[in-house]
Enzyme design. Structure first.
Site, PDB file in Angstrom:
ATOM      1  N   GLU A 113     -10.224   5.373   7.083  1.00 43.42           N
ATOM      2  CA  GLU A 113      -8.800   5.707   7.122  1.00 43.42           C
ATOM      3  C   GLU A 113      -8.421   7.040   6.476  1.00 43.42           C
ATOM      4  OE1 GLU A 113      -8.217   1.743   5.430  1.00 43.42           O
ATOM      5  OE2 GLU A 113      -6.357   1.695   6.576  1.00 43.42           O
ATOM      6  N   ARG A 130       0.832  -1.210   0.000  1.00 45.56           N
ATOM      7  CA  ARG A 130       0.000   0.000   0.000  1.00 45.56           C
ATOM      8  C   ARG A 130       0.870   1.266   0.000  1.00 45.56           C
ATOM      9  NH1 ARG A 130      -5.468   1.545   0.338  1.00 45.56           N
ATOM     10  NH2 ARG A 130      -6.342  -0.500   0.780  1.00 45.56           N
TER      11      ARG A 130
END
Ligand code: MTE
Ligand code: HPA
Ligand code: MOS
Length: 768
Positions: free
Chosen positions: A707, A304
């Site tokens: 997030e 990520r």
């Protein structure tokens, strides 16, 4: 609709693992951890501890009936260290006693002999010594090597971001007992009930069908319980299996801080090239991820980081390489943003470095390079519904950033010892698990004969409000009162093979599965109603506010009567459904694909105020425009933005994890590890909803929100830097977070090399 948990939270009635009434005969576990960061075990004597008052038994690796292995992605981590240990606090033995006090008291009676081995605490050193968790990966776009010659300005540098303790209010813990015929019931404070079940199966050598994991809610997870709730649950299960008594293990805060992994610190090198108009033409970055002593989720986190290495900017030529480096710290793990924030910090640092050298504000470079519709990310996916510029423009327009900027300049003119700084922070975050197969979820709905409804999904409530969102879906689709609906615990026997509640995707994935189940039931009930009404035309039936409508005509059939009627006609009132996000794929050979269902965008402006004499600071205002899609619950979503923002500011400013050279955590308590409290929260947080169409892959077109807002916090670092430079702009300050008051003071008054002159570009050199 209010969060359905708020009432019981405020009244102290919400149930966490430590609140579960214990059964008679319960044993309490305390975990003996390695006293040093790296060593070979030469002797382990637990006899004295086992014979201590009220101690029932001490378990070691030798008591494990299955595989002593808890590694989820790479099998490189034992549940209990047997021959060697690799970080301070690594579990070696478990004391089981009649009381928690007795268990803890006996820990000091365990005798361990070991041969100390060299300790690595620096990821770059780990890389130099070949200590990698997996081979490095590189994401590429365009041709970086030939792009440099077209650049007018090139800057190189290094950026460091620190770790972060999750500090969920509920510490790690689990409670386990045997049920009949070899069954095992585990209550765990986990984001991943299936992960607990799977790993318990591996370690205890009993089938997954024998293990029921149940989660009521978490007192926060933030990623810290995606993987790392598992060992404590497995230990409780092991204890129950070995002693045939219920076993409870709840960590004390200091042990939790010492023994569990955190956000990964990163140490990175960058090179950025711009043309004369400040268009970024090339970006090269090398990430050194401090994975800690075992893989845990590090490979996925590293991935990520690469996905988000260019944040919300379009860069035509990119080469990003990441190394996952094995050190002797506790294995680092998921933390809100999952490596994304670390990747984004580096390009922001690179832009900041360029801006400072060129004598312009970073915002000038940032805005110039924002993603536009159809632009490609380094991993091949192109933007669709891009809101990068839209959110930036709306922030400028309706949040008065120009006046803010002018006000700061005027303030800094007239104030000598207090300086203000401003930073813009755009964000772009991909929604979906980066591992394509994890993008699936299930739901189970029961309608009871009295018209009430019970809902189970794979989603875990951890404060983010997912249960409220699930309840809203069912209430809306059945058109019934929320009070008729109960959100059941998350339970592996009711909903199996779940992905962890993570990646901000649990509302989307589980909500879509729930929608499917509710649609099935609604269709079935409409058929029943059409039968009862005598015409059989289900397409004419509508459920509206607890009433059955025939076309636009209200009938005297109510929801409750319809349900009862269906039961008597032997129509099933239960439905399970499964959902998998369509269209996702990713090829790790080419490092290209469509890994994300959609992206979430937004832009924040943060104002820092620095006391130049003391190095202390606060944040005066944060104004932001966030892309919620069509928010299905503004109260909850606003809470997520505020919480994420403050957590991000904490990471960038005051939260400093310190390990000594021996790998001992020095900031191991709330007295030495400072997290934002109410006084550290910005004086003003103004959140504006960028109302967009939303994505059809988002639940009710309400975009994932868990997030992304954390990454607005990155701007805190750059706002502080801007304020520092209002006092002293000649120094070449290191690009290192967190910007603690000590670091601010050193930046203001410490020795630093002088700011470099921009490197001459090859193009200009050639002309000369
Ligand atoms: N909010 C609260 N209050 N508590 C949490 O533990 N975890 C965050 C975020 N918001 C968290 C939270 C993280 S790391 C994720 S991935 C998402 O919530 C997960 O929930 P969602 O998928 O429902 O957004
Ligand atoms: N986010 C959170 N957890 C994960 C992911 C992700 O992208 N991929 C695998 N586990
Ligand atoms: Mo969140 S870090 O994906 O649990």
């Amino acid at each position: 609709m209010k969060n359905i948990d708020s009432r019981s939270h405020v009244r102290g009635e919400s149930i966490y693992v430590d609140d579960i009434p214990v059964r008679e005969g319960t044993l309490y576990g305390a975990v003996f951890g390695a006293p040093h960061a790296h060593g070979r075990i030469t002797a382990l004597d637990t006899a004295k501890a086992a014979n201590a008052t009220n101690v029932f038994r001490v378990l070691t690796a030798a008591d494990i009936p299955g595989e002593n292995q808890i590694g989820g992605i790479i099998p490189d981590e034992p549940l209990l260290a047997a021959d060697a240990f690799h970080f301070q606090g690594q579990p070696i033995a478990i004391v089981l006693a009649e009381s928690e006090e007795a268990a803890r008291a006996a820990l000091s009676l365990i005798h361990l002999e070991f041969e100390p081995l060299p300790v690595i605490t620096d990821p770059r050193q780990a890389r130099a010594q070949g200590e990698l968790i997996q081979p490095p990966r590189t994401f590429k776009l365009g041709d970086v090597d030939s792009a440099w010659t077209n650049c007018t300005h090139i800057f190189e540098g290094r950026a460091e971001s620190g770790g972060q303790e999750h500090l969920y209010i509920e510490a790690q813990g689990a409670y386990a007992y045997l049920t009949e015929q070899g069954g095992l019931q585990i209550f765990s404070s986990t984001q991943g009930p299936t992960a607990v079940q799977r790993t318990t199966t591996r370690v205890l050598a009993i089938g997954m069908h024998q293990i029921e994991v149940d989660v009521t809610r978490l007192g926060g997870g933030f990623g810290g319980k995606e993987d790392q709730a598992t060992p404590w649950a497995v230990m409780a299960g092991l204890g129950a299996l070995c002693t045939r008594r219920p076993v409870k293990i709840v960590l004390h805060r200091l042990d939790d801080m010492r023994m569990t992994g955190k956000r990964h610190p990163y140490s990175s090198d960058f090179k950025i090239g711009l043309d004369g108009d400040f268009k970024i033409l090339a970006y090269e970055v090398t990430f050194h991820q401090d994975a800690g002593a075992a893989a845990d989720l590090s490979p996925a986190v590293m991935e990520r980081t690469l996905f988000h290495c260019t944040n919300s900017y379009f860069v035509p030529n990119v080469r990003a390489t990441a190394y996952s480096c094995r050190t002797h710290l506790p294995p680092n793990t998921a933390f809100r943003g999952f490596g994304g924030p670390q990747g984004m910090f580096v390009i922001e640092a690179a832009i900041c470095k360029a801006a400072e050298a060129l004598g312009v504000k970073p915002a000038q470079i940032q805005k110039r390079n924002l993603l536009e519709e159809g632009d490609a990310f380094p991993y091949g996916q192109t933007t669709s519904g891009c809101r990068a510029l839209a959110s930036w423009n709306q922030l400028e327009r309706s949040q008065g950033t120009a006046e803010l900027e002018a006000g700061i300049a005027a303030f800094n003119e007239t104030n000598r010892f207090i300086k203000k700084g401003l930073a813009f922070q755009p964000i772009c975050f991909g929604i979906s698990f980066t591992k394509t197969h994890m993008n699936q979820a299930s739901a189970l709905v029961h309608i009871y004969t009295d018209g009430t409804v019970g809902i189970s999904t794979g989603a875990v409530e951890m404060g983010q409000g997912v249960n409220t969102k699930m309840l809203q879906v069912a209430a809306e689709l059945f058109s019934i009162e929320p009070s008729r609906i109960k959100m059941e615990t998350t339970n592996t026997t009711r909903v199996a093979n779940t992905s962890p509640t993570a990646a901000s995707s649990s509302a989307d994935l589980n909500g879509k599965a729930l929608e499917k189940a509710c649609h099935c039931l609604r269709d079935r009930l409409c058929h029943t109603a059409a039968g009862i009404l005598g015409h059989g035309r289900a397409d004419r039936i509508q459920l509206r506010e607890e009433k059955v409508f025939d076309g636009d005509m209200e009938t005297d059939l109510s929801w409750a009567k319809l349900v009862e009627g269906a039961y008597f006609q032997r129509v099933s009132l239960s439905q399970q459904a499964h959902y998998a996000t369509p269209g996702l794929h990713f090829d790790t050979e080419t490092e290209k694909g469509e890994p994300f269902a959609y992206h979430v965008y937004g832009t924040a402006a943060l104002v820092a105020v620095v006391d130049v004499i003391r190095g202390t600071y606060h944040f005066e205002t944060v104004r932001l425009v966030h892309d919620f899609g069509r928010s299905m619950n503004k109260t909850i979503d606003l809470g997520q933005v505020e919480g994420g923002l403050v957590q991000g500011i904490g990471w960038m400013t005051m939260e400093e994890l310190l390990y000594n050279e021996e790998g001992r955590l020095l900031s191991n308590a709330l007295s030495t590890y400072k997290v934002p409290d109410i006084y550290a929260v910005p004086e003003e947080i103004a959140v504006e909803f960028l109302e967009t169409e939303g994505s059809p892959l988002a639940l009710l077109k309400s975009k994932a929100v868990g997030e992304p807002p954390l990454m607005y916090g990155l701007g805190a670092y750059f706002a502080l830097r801007d304020a520092i430079r209002a006092w002293r702009d000649t120094a070449d300050l290191p690009l290192a977070a967190p910007m603690t008051p000590e670091r601010v003071l050193m930046a203001l008054h410490g020795p630093h090399p002088v700011k470099p002159v921009p490197e001459e570009s090859p193009a200009i050199a050639a002309q000369e």
